[in-house]
Write a protein that holds these residues in place. Sequence first.
Motif, PDB file in Angstrom:
ATOM      1  N   TRP A   1       0.794  -1.450  -0.102  1.00 37.37           N
ATOM      2  CA  TRP A   1       0.166   0.014  -0.080  1.00 37.37           C
ATOM      3  C   TRP A   1       0.935   1.414  -0.059  1.00 37.37           C
ATOM      4  N   GLY A   2       1.961   1.249   0.899  1.00 42.62           N
ATOM      5  CA  GLY A   2       2.847   2.393   0.761  1.00 42.62           C
ATOM      6  C   GLY A   2       3.573   2.903  -0.391  1.00 42.62           C
ATOM      7  N   LEU A   3       3.567   2.074  -1.413  1.00 42.08           N
ATOM      8  CA  LEU A   3       4.066   2.022  -2.568  1.00 42.08           C
ATOM      9  C   LEU A   3       3.125   2.202  -3.754  1.00 42.08           C
ATOM     10  N   THR A   4       1.960   2.175  -3.514  1.00 41.67           N
ATOM     11  CA  THR A   4       0.933   2.167  -4.587  1.00 41.67           C
ATOM     12  C   THR A   4       0.003   3.233  -4.320  1.00 41.67           C
ATOM     13  N   THR A   5      -1.130   2.926  -3.618  1.00 39.41           N
ATOM     14  CA  THR A   5      -2.129   3.857  -2.983  1.00 39.41           C
ATOM     15  C   THR A   5      -1.688   5.152  -2.504  1.00 39.41           C
ATOM     16  N   PHE A   6      -0.913   5.003  -1.475  1.00 41.73           N
ATOM     17  CA  PHE A   6      -0.303   5.853  -0.711  1.00 41.73           C
ATOM     18  C   PHE A   6       0.155   7.238  -1.696  1.00 41.73           C
ATOM     19  N   ARG A   7       0.596   6.892  -2.797  1.00 41.27           N
ATOM     20  CA  ARG A   7       1.255   7.786  -3.656  1.00 41.27           C
ATOM     21  C   ARG A   7       0.302   8.595  -4.408  1.00 41.27           C
ATOM     22  N   LEU A   8      -0.900   8.283  -4.173  1.00 37.30           N
ATOM     23  CA  LEU A   8      -1.955   9.337  -4.620  1.00 37.30           C
ATOM     24  C   LEU A   8      -1.933  10.653  -3.873  1.00 37.30           C
ATOM     25  N   PHE A   9      -1.692  10.112  -2.375  1.00 36.91           N
ATOM     26  CA  PHE A   9      -1.473  11.446  -1.508  1.00 36.91           C
ATOM     27  C   PHE A   9      -0.055  12.251  -1.608  1.00 36.91           C
ATOM     28  N   HIS A  10       0.817  11.300  -1.640  1.00 38.35           N
ATOM     29  CA  HIS A  10       2.270  11.674  -1.737  1.00 38.35           C
ATOM     30  C   HIS A  10       2.832  10.935  -2.956  1.00 38.35           C
ATOM     31  N   PRO A  11       3.058  11.788  -4.020  1.00 38.27           N
ATOM     32  CA  PRO A  11       3.475  10.973  -5.155  1.00 38.27           C
ATOM     33  C   PRO A  11       5.130  10.917  -4.823  1.00 38.27           C
TER      34      PRO A  11
ATOM     35  N   MET B   1     -10.802   2.989  -8.817  1.00 35.48           N
ATOM     36  CA  MET B   1      -9.404   3.574  -8.746  1.00 35.48           C
ATOM     37  C   MET B   1      -8.274   2.619  -9.270  1.00 35.48           C
ATOM     38  N   SER B   2      -7.650   3.095  -9.964  1.00 37.02           N
ATOM     39  CA  SER B   2      -6.473   2.389 -10.655  1.00 37.02           C
ATOM     40  C   SER B   2      -5.084   2.468  -9.767  1.00 37.02           C
ATOM     41  N   PRO B   3      -4.604   1.353  -9.163  1.00 35.14           N
ATOM     42  CA  PRO B   3      -3.710   1.486  -8.316  1.00 35.14           C
ATOM     43  C   PRO B   3      -2.313   1.938  -9.021  1.00 35.14           C
ATOM     44  N   ILE B   4      -1.423   2.728  -8.475  1.00 36.47           N
ATOM     45  CA  ILE B   4      -0.245   3.035  -9.006  1.00 36.47           C
ATOM     46  C   ILE B   4       0.788   1.969  -9.099  1.00 36.47           C
ATOM     47  N   LEU B   5       1.041   1.310 -10.137  1.00 40.14           N
ATOM     48  CA  LEU B   5       1.963   0.214 -10.278  1.00 40.14           C
ATOM     49  C   LEU B   5       3.283   0.597 -10.856  1.00 40.14           C
ATOM     50  N   SER B   6       3.462   1.776 -11.474  1.00 40.46           N
ATOM     51  CA  SER B   6       4.342   2.453 -12.325  1.00 40.46           C
ATOM     52  C   SER B   6       5.473   3.178 -11.402  1.00 40.46           C
ATOM     53  N   ALA B   7       6.722   3.174 -12.171  1.00 43.29           N
ATOM     54  CA  ALA B   7       7.605   3.918 -11.356  1.00 43.29           C
ATOM     55  C   ALA B   7       7.348   5.234 -11.212  1.00 43.29           C
ATOM     56  N   VAL B   8       6.655   5.909 -12.130  1.00 41.49           N
ATOM     57  CA  VAL B   8       6.378   7.472 -11.941  1.00 41.49           C
ATOM     58  C   VAL B   8       4.980   7.502 -11.991  1.00 41.49           C
ATOM     59  N   PRO B   9       4.340   8.131 -10.531  1.00 38.80           N
ATOM     60  CA  PRO B   9       2.878   8.269 -10.439  1.00 38.80           C
ATOM     61  C   PRO B   9       2.326   9.187 -11.582  1.00 38.80           C
ATOM     62  N   PRO B  10       1.209   8.951 -12.103  1.00 38.52           N
ATOM     63  CA  PRO B  10       0.580   9.973 -12.962  1.00 38.52           C
ATOM     64  C   PRO B  10      -0.026  11.260 -12.210  1.00 38.52           C
ATOM     65  N   PRO B  11      -0.200  12.358 -12.962  1.00 40.87           N
ATOM     66  CA  PRO B  11      -0.587  13.608 -12.066  1.00 40.87           C
ATOM     67  C   PRO B  11      -2.143  13.000 -11.773  1.00 40.87           C
ATOM     68  N   THR B  12      -2.238  13.417 -10.241  1.00 41.12           N
ATOM     69  CA  THR B  12      -3.418  13.168  -9.772  1.00 41.12           C
ATOM     70  C   THR B  12      -3.788  13.923  -8.664  1.00 41.12           C
ATOM     71  N   SER B  13      -5.195  13.926  -8.077  1.00 42.70           N
ATOM     72  CA  SER B  13      -5.235  14.617  -6.927  1.00 42.70           C
ATOM     73  C   SER B  13      -6.453  13.676  -5.849  1.00 42.70           C
ATOM     74  N   ILE B  14      -6.286  13.864  -4.740  1.00 47.88           N
ATOM     75  CA  ILE B  14      -7.310  13.177  -3.909  1.00 47.88           C
ATOM     76  C   ILE B  14      -8.538  13.923  -3.934  1.00 47.88           C
TER      77      ILE B  14
END
Length: 223
Positions: free
Chosen positions: A167-177, A210-223
């Motif tokens: 979770w800290g490597l994926t969904t958390f990066r929606l809050f803190h890329p 929701m699309s989980p962030i599984l890539s190296a660079v998180p896409p531009p997004t906001s919560i």
Amino acid sequence: MASLTVHHLRRSQSERVIWLCEELGIPYHLECHDRVPPLMLAPDSLRQLHWSGTAPVIQDGEVTLAESTAIFEYILNKHGNGQLVVSPTDSNYADYLLWFHQANGSLMPALMSIMLGRMKGDSDESPTQAIMQQRINANLQAMDRQLEKLSYLAGDEFTAADCMSVWGLTTFRLFHPFDLTEYPNIVSYLQRIGQRDAYQRAVQKGDPGMSPILSAVPPPTSI
């Protein structure tokens, strides 16, 4: 009827508990709670369940329990039937314990500190921010080295340590890329995780669309 109820705060670490239940294939009832704007904190409905005031929370008969690692141990011991754990007699038992506790013991506190510091306006060069970033780097470097030689954190078999860590490597990066380009083995690992049916089910049940962030660079997004 399932006796186990999982209380999930949308886009929060309680995603891990849903995922664990899906991996174990155990019956459970899911109750989802929405964040309250503008700060996107947990609603009062969670505080009414447990003094911690946030997710995850589970209810199992007369038991109401919070804290991710406590919930994981409870579910694994009460409902897991020996699945997703490593025996103390196995050679990788110490690795399993380390990575099971590393997420909430080391990585997430440092990530949260950096995120909250930025929200306060602290410079990334401030002593506190710099120390926390060093801790994050050390954790990610160690994880990348581990995944260079193994498919999963505790070995070549998927375990509850992986459920705790992702979770800290994926969904958390929606809050803190943050960028994982320097950690190719972690990125490959996240791609493997993303292919797991249980993970896909957990994400869509807890956070539909929701699309989980599984890539190296998180896409531009906001919560």
